[in-house]
Design a protein around this motif. Structure first.
Motif, PDB file in Angstrom:
ATOM      1  N   ALA A 181       0.831  -1.203   0.000  1.00 35.76           N
ATOM      2  CA  ALA A 181       0.000   0.000   0.000  1.00 35.76           C
ATOM      3  C   ALA A 181       0.870   1.260   0.000  1.00 35.76           C
ATOM      4  CB  ALA A 181      -0.927  -0.014   1.216  1.00 35.76           C
ATOM      5  N   VAL A 182       1.934   1.257   0.813  1.00 34.68           N
ATOM      6  CA  VAL A 182       2.833   2.416   0.861  1.00 34.68           C
ATOM      7  C   VAL A 182       3.582   2.560  -0.462  1.00 34.68           C
ATOM      8  CG1 VAL A 182       4.807   3.442   2.040  1.00 34.68           C
ATOM      9  CG2 VAL A 182       3.038   2.286   3.371  1.00 34.68           C
ATOM     10  N   MET A 183       3.908   1.428  -1.104  1.00 36.91           N
ATOM     11  CA  MET A 183       4.565   1.497  -2.413  1.00 36.91           C
ATOM     12  C   MET A 183       3.642   2.140  -3.449  1.00 36.91           C
ATOM     13  SD  MET A 183       7.423   0.823  -4.037  1.00 36.91           S
ATOM     14  CE  MET A 183       8.310  -0.503  -3.227  1.00 36.91           C
ATOM     15  N   ARG A 184       2.352   1.847  -3.393  1.00 34.55           N
ATOM     16  CA  ARG A 184       1.401   2.485  -4.322  1.00 34.55           C
ATOM     17  C   ARG A 184       1.352   3.986  -4.076  1.00 34.55           C
ATOM     18  NH1 ARG A 184      -1.571  -2.243  -3.218  1.00 34.55           N
ATOM     19  NH2 ARG A 184      -2.866  -1.179  -1.672  1.00 34.55           N
ATOM     20  N   LEU A 185       1.367   4.368  -2.803  1.00 35.50           N
ATOM     21  CA  LEU A 185       1.395   5.793  -2.458  1.00 35.50           C
ATOM     22  C   LEU A 185       2.660   6.446  -2.999  1.00 35.50           C
ATOM     23  CD1 LEU A 185       0.439   8.307  -0.833  1.00 35.50           C
ATOM     24  CD2 LEU A 185       1.658   7.329   1.137  1.00 35.50           C
ATOM     25  N   PHE A 186       3.787   5.810  -2.776  1.00 40.09           N
ATOM     26  CA  PHE A 186       5.079   6.319  -3.257  1.00 40.09           C
ATOM     27  C   PHE A 186       5.056   6.489  -4.774  1.00 40.09           C
ATOM     28  CE2 PHE A 186       9.277   5.299  -5.025  1.00 40.09           C
ATOM     29  CZ  PHE A 186      10.084   6.236  -4.393  1.00 40.09           C
ATOM     30  N   ASN A 187       4.558   5.485  -5.482  1.00 41.76           N
ATOM     31  CA  ASN A 187       4.493   5.531  -6.945  1.00 41.76           C
ATOM     32  C   ASN A 187       3.658   6.713  -7.415  1.00 41.76           C
ATOM     33  OD1 ASN A 187       4.664   4.915  -9.644  1.00 41.76           O
ATOM     34  ND2 ASN A 187       3.684   2.924  -9.491  1.00 41.76           N
ATOM     35  N   ASN A 188       2.566   6.984  -6.705  1.00 39.74           N
ATOM     36  CA  ASN A 188       1.721   8.124  -7.065  1.00 39.74           C
ATOM     37  C   ASN A 188       2.469   9.438  -6.856  1.00 39.74           C
ATOM     38  OD1 ASN A 188      -0.335  10.362  -6.205  1.00 39.74           O
ATOM     39  ND2 ASN A 188      -1.546   8.863  -7.364  1.00 39.74           N
ATOM     40  N   MET A 189       3.166   9.559  -5.745  1.00 37.72           N
ATOM     41  CA  MET A 189       3.875  10.801  -5.436  1.00 37.72           C
ATOM     42  C   MET A 189       4.988  11.103  -6.434  1.00 37.72           C
ATOM     43  SD  MET A 189       4.306  10.917  -1.289  1.00 37.72           S
ATOM     44  CE  MET A 189       2.932  11.310  -0.187  1.00 37.72           C
ATOM     45  N   ILE A 190       5.733  10.070  -6.840  1.00 34.77           N
ATOM     46  CA  ILE A 190       6.883  10.322  -7.720  1.00 34.77           C
ATOM     47  C   ILE A 190       6.480  10.602  -9.161  1.00 34.77           C
ATOM     48  CG2 ILE A 190       8.455   9.011  -6.253  1.00 34.77           C
ATOM     49  CD1 ILE A 190       8.267   6.688  -8.219  1.00 34.77           C
ATOM     50  N   LYS A 191       5.194  10.456  -9.470  1.00 34.45           N
ATOM     51  CA  LYS A 191       4.707  10.821 -10.805  1.00 34.45           C
ATOM     52  C   LYS A 191       4.172  12.252 -10.855  1.00 34.45           C
ATOM     53  CE  LYS A 191       3.416   6.141 -12.178  1.00 34.45           C
ATOM     54  NZ  LYS A 191       2.287   5.218 -12.461  1.00 34.45           N
ATOM     55  N   THR A 192       4.134  12.919  -9.706  1.00 31.60           N
ATOM     56  CA  THR A 192       3.614  14.276  -9.684  1.00 31.60           C
ATOM     57  C   THR A 192       4.649  15.262 -10.215  1.00 31.60           C
ATOM     58  OG1 THR A 192       4.431  14.677  -7.434  1.00 31.60           O
ATOM     59  CG2 THR A 192       2.196  13.755  -7.648  1.00 31.60           C
ATOM     60  N   PRO A 193       4.203  16.407 -10.754  1.00 31.20           N
ATOM     61  CA  PRO A 193       5.157  17.445 -11.152  1.00 31.20           C
ATOM     62  C   PRO A 193       6.034  17.914  -9.996  1.00 31.20           C
ATOM     63  CG  PRO A 193       2.980  17.902 -12.060  1.00 31.20           C
ATOM     64  CD  PRO A 193       2.820  16.744 -11.120  1.00 31.20           C
ATOM     65  N   GLU A 194       5.491  17.864  -8.789  1.00 32.17           N
ATOM     66  CA  GLU A 194       6.236  18.343  -7.623  1.00 32.17           C
ATOM     67  C   GLU A 194       7.466  17.488  -7.311  1.00 32.17           C
ATOM     68  OE1 GLU A 194       2.293  20.160  -7.536  1.00 32.17           O
ATOM     69  OE2 GLU A 194       2.974  18.099  -7.844  1.00 32.17           O
ATOM     70  N   PHE A 195       7.463  16.221  -7.742  1.00 31.74           N
ATOM     71  CA  PHE A 195       8.633  15.377  -7.523  1.00 31.74           C
ATOM     72  C   PHE A 195       9.750  15.677  -8.526  1.00 31.74           C
ATOM     73  CE2 PHE A 195      11.054  11.383  -8.221  1.00 31.74           C
ATOM     74  CZ  PHE A 195      11.582  11.238  -6.965  1.00 31.74           C
ATOM     75  N   GLN A 196       9.386  16.281  -9.649  1.00 31.02           N
ATOM     76  CA  GLN A 196      10.387  16.551 -10.693  1.00 31.02           C
ATOM     77  C   GLN A 196      11.250  17.756 -10.369  1.00 31.02           C
ATOM     78  OE1 GLN A 196       9.898  14.008 -12.852  1.00 31.02           O
ATOM     79  NE2 GLN A 196       7.979  13.594 -11.754  1.00 31.02           N
ATOM     80  N   ILE A 197      10.917  18.434  -9.273  1.00 30.09           N
ATOM     81  CA  ILE A 197      11.554  19.730  -8.978  1.00 30.09           C
ATOM     82  C   ILE A 197      12.162  19.701  -7.582  1.00 30.09           C
ATOM     83  CG2 ILE A 197      11.109  22.220  -8.729  1.00 30.09           C
ATOM     84  CD1 ILE A 197       8.727  21.810 -10.652  1.00 30.09           C
ATOM     85  N   ILE A 198      13.298  20.361  -7.418  1.00 26.66           N
ATOM     86  CA  ILE A 198      13.910  20.486  -6.085  1.00 26.66           C
ATOM     87  C   ILE A 198      14.205  21.945  -5.799  1.00 26.66           C
ATOM     88  CG2 ILE A 198      14.906  18.195  -5.911  1.00 26.66           C
ATOM     89  CD1 ILE A 198      17.533  19.295  -6.951  1.00 26.66           C
TER      90      ILE A 198
END
Length: 463
Positions: A446-463
């Motif tokens: 379940a946490v892996m599904r959450l992680f997968n969703n987060m890393i596909k967001t535009p917000e993950f592409q930026i630091i």
């Protein structure tokens, strides 16, 4: 995003050093990074590649005497060596306890561009890379002198064709336009006269050397000074110019912190760079310590290298063939040792085209499901040809297995995203529901599904 994680990404390639930054403090972490040792031994994969001019001449004679099949095999071997060198460098980036040197080598690699595709001699490309590593935190002027007089650079920018009877201006132009001063801070006469000063700087055994019968010994005027100048004297004159610190300061700010740094910041740090006589270490310390205190997360799009190495670190992946990583970077437009042109990778918004973003979401799915990052790679390389297309990777996430769905969401947010909002959290709460039990059998999935969703967001592409 946690500030220590943010600066671990900026000063390295992942969040792996976040705890060290938190524990030591940023200044001590940087000092440890500067003092960390590095390997000076020539890698074994270069053992049979030509290293001297004599060996290179012998290899060329061998090619001339060979039939087309043998020639193809010889060229294939050197291409495979080039792939080995990419893998060797990627392993350094991944394995270093303090990866700032390799991060800086990659910066210089994209500043003083010299590609295998044109140079075609692996040992010279390796020497070029080692010069960058040796001088990564040293003096910018000293580094410029060393790189301009490397075999790789004189070959890449055609100075092998620059001789007194037939002047080639390519190296002279890029020395001013791309490497030191930038457009508008020199004249065409400076380029022409600089080319005369560089004429005859040709291939040598360990580095480029002036050839007496090819060099031009005319008296020239260079930035208002008159004399018989060669490479070292010319570079000394360049670094006396008003514009000398600002081009490289802009690029360092872009590499580490801001895709679009303000002119005020460029001037602030550039003036300091001149004050410390172009020493790189104090400039990096000043930029990092001053910018660390600011709220500047979200100011830079991740390059493909940071993107993929952060994912590998988060998922605790350590069994990907580094040649597959190199191929993935090539697909993303960040081909090590083979930039598209002398300007290098532009970065910024070019790292987030629709094609690159789609590739990133695809690789997110593959890794989260324990699959190789590029199962369709078609490369002329035995290791990749034999790679099991259905090979499963060992993947796992680190997360605190207590608390509620909201605390797990907040933990991952803090590691992964520069910002989020209430609507995003509501979406994540549909993945990790209110009755989430961290001790349940399917909790990791379940946490892996959450992680997968987060890393596909535009917000993950930026630091």
């Amino acid at each position: 995003m946690d500030r220590n994680t943010l600066w671990s990404l900026r000063l390295g390639f992942s969040g792996k050093q976040a705890q060290a930054i938190k524990k030591m403090g940023l200044p001590k972490f940087m000092e440890q990074s500067f003092n960390a040792s590095y390997d000076r031994k020539v890698p074994s994969f270069l053992e049979n590649s030509p290293k001297s001019l004599a060996e290179l001449k012998a290899r060329r004679q061998e090619i001339k005497k060979s039939d087309s099949a043998e020639v193809k095999e010889l060229l294939k071997t050197e291409l495979q060596v080039s792939q080995e060198m990419k893998a060797w460098w990627l392993q350094k980036m991944i394995a270093e306890e303090f990866p700032l040197r390799e991060k800086m080598v990659c910066f210089w690699h994209n500043h003083f561009v010299s590609t295998f595709q044109k140079v075609k001699v692996n040992h010279w490309i390796y020497q070029h890379n080692q010069i960058l590593r040796e001088h990564a935190f040293g003096n910018f002027k000293t580094l410029t002198k060393a790189i301009i007089q490397s075999n790789a650079m004189v070959r890449y920018l055609d100075n092998v064709d620059n001789r007194r009877e037939k002047i080639n201006e390519n190296l002279s132009r890029e020395l001013l336009e791309l490497f030191t001063l930038g457009i508008g801070n020199y004249t065409e006469e400076d380029i022409k006269n600089g080319a005369k000063g560089l004429a005859g700087l040709n291939l040598g055994e360990n580095n480029a050397e002036y050839r007496r019968f090819l060099e031009n010994n005319d008296t020239i005027t260079y930035f208002g000074k008159t004399g018989k100048f060669k490479a070292d004297e010319m570079i000394d004159i360049i670094f006396e110019q008003e514009a000398a610190p600002y081009l490289i300061t802009r690029k360092i700010l872009q590499w580490f912190v801001y895709d679009n740094p303000t002119q005020e910041l460029i001037t602030h740090y550039g003036d300091y760079f001149r004050k410390v006589d172009f020493e790189i270490k104090p400039l990096l310390i000043k930029i990092a310590t001053e910018e660390f205190t600011k709220d500047n997360a979200g100011s830079k799009i991740k390059d493909p290298l940071v993107y993929i190495l952060q994912l590998m670190d988060e998922l605790n992946v350590d069994d990907i063939n580094p040649k597959l990583l190199a191929f993935y970077l090539k697909q993303q437009g960040m081909d090590l040792f083979n930039q598209p042109n002398v300007k290098g990778w532009n970065g910024g918004k070019e790292w987030l085209s629709s094609q690159i973003y789609l590739q990133r979401t695809n690789v997110a799915d593959l890794l989260c499901n324990g699959r190789n990052i590029s199962r369709r790679a078609q490369m002329d390389d035995a290791d990749l040809a034999n790679e099991n297309k259905n090979q499963l990777l060992n993947v796992s996430l680190n997360w605190t297995k207590s608390g509620t769905n909201k605390t797990v969401i907040a933990e991952l947010e803090n590691r992964l995203l520069f910002q989020s909002n209430e609507n995003m959290r509501k979406d994540w709460e549909t993945i990790l529901k209110y009755d989430f039990n961290p001790k349940a059998e399917g909790a990791d999935n379940a946490v892996m599904r959450l992680f997968n969703n987060m890393i596909k967001t535009p917000e993950f592409q930026i630091i």
